[in-house]
Motif scaffolding. Sequence first.
Motif, PDB file in Angstrom:
ATOM      1  N   LEU A 251      13.860  78.920  61.484  1.00 38.75           N
ATOM      2  CA  LEU A 251      13.106  79.976  61.759  1.00 38.75           C
ATOM      3  C   LEU A 251      13.782  81.207  60.928  1.00 38.75           C
ATOM      4  O   LEU A 251      12.926  82.080  60.638  1.00 38.75           O
ATOM      5  CB  LEU A 251      13.417  80.267  63.231  1.00 38.75           C
TER       6      LEU A 251
ATOM      7  N   SER B 254      11.473  83.831  58.754  1.00 42.68           N
ATOM      8  CA  SER B 254      11.682  85.131  59.234  1.00 42.68           C
ATOM      9  C   SER B 254      12.216  85.982  58.141  1.00 42.68           C
ATOM     10  O   SER B 254      12.024  87.388  57.812  1.00 42.68           O
ATOM     11  CB  SER B 254      12.024  85.611  60.319  1.00 42.68           C
TER      12      SER B 254
ATOM     13  N   SER C 296       7.339  80.495  63.952  1.00 45.08           N
ATOM     14  CA  SER C 296       8.252  80.952  62.904  1.00 45.08           C
ATOM     15  C   SER C 296       7.639  81.600  61.859  1.00 45.08           C
ATOM     16  O   SER C 296       8.145  82.750  60.978  1.00 45.08           O
ATOM     17  CB  SER C 296       9.350  80.119  62.656  1.00 45.08           C
TER      18      SER C 296
END
Length: 396
Positions: free
Chosen positions: A111, A115, A137
């Motif tokens: 994730l 990100s 994600s």
Amino acid sequence: MNEKFQGMMQAELDRLEKEGLSLRIRTLDSEQGPACTIDGKYVVNLAANNYLGIIARKDVKEAAKKAIDEFGVGSGAVKTIIGNTRLIVEGEKKLAKFKEVEDVLMYQGGLTANSGTIPALVHDGDLIFSDELNHASIIDGCRLSKAKIIPFKHCDMASLEEKLKEHQQDPCTKLIITDGVFSMDGDIAPLPGIVELAKKYDAVTMVDDAHGEGVLGDHGRGIVNHFHLEGEVDVEIGTMSKAFGVVGGYAAGTHTLVEYLKNKSRTILFSSTITPADAGAILKVIDILTESDDLVRKLWENAVYFKAKMKAYGFDTWRSETPITPIIIGDGQLAKNLSARLFEKGVFAQSLGFPTVPKGLARIRCMLCSTHTKEQLDFAADMFHESALELGILKS
């Protein structure tokens, strides 16, 4: 305490429960494996992403313990301040060689890799072309970037080309993002077609190979190797929490990409890195996969066997092409009831409903691993059949 706010949250929880969408997080009482003890009950485990059974391997656990003895339990700070442990440096080099790329940057997880990477690469005024079924994600990373998100139909190259052609003259960075293996359906992205369109329309390619790592390709090298596209994909994202059985993520590509992310990725700059134990275990897992593909082959053997059993019983495994085996039920509450009945009979397989999957496509997602025995898979399939008959999902 704000009672109105508490009431709002409770009302939403009540709605989720009524619609069969509420979640229950169970307690694992033993080492995780093809069978384990959950909430005090010994069950065949069809819920984990532990594709290769790595989590419980003695040599991987010993590597993690050795790393703790040498470096301690934590990282102490972000890597730009305290630096990497030697194990992370070695792991990045070894993983780059395994993936057949120039360089790798390790993140705290899949994730944070998405990100952190996506907002570093594209910004306000840029365009992201994203498969409509991409993982959350990826979606979160796209939103953080403030670039314009243009979804295309799932695995549909005509839809993607239509969108690219529409914005062909836009003077900005154009990023095409896809999962490698889609975690809910188990199908594989048409990566050759994506790469071809990226070249045609001067776009950047990015693939999240979370469920392809350790599963697809030679010795589990992933989707790029599976399609023989080494050097053709700009950014590969991966995770160590699935087939690798540990925790962590990474971005893979050129030296330039990695150096850029070291300077621009906020989840690198503002969050501590993986622990020494994680890094030590990851190093060992890369060695295991490099030396032999026996675990990968056994995983696929089990997947083919289980799918055949389930189809013979009349279950719909949807469009899966991988060991991810969705059993389509349709109704969310019915899927939840089936999951509960299976647990009573000794099989742990989680139900998934909206918004994780589209309405009307609620399912039980079965995750196969290389360490499942034929006896365990037979038992699980038989319990599915028995439970589905009892609940009226299948006709006798």
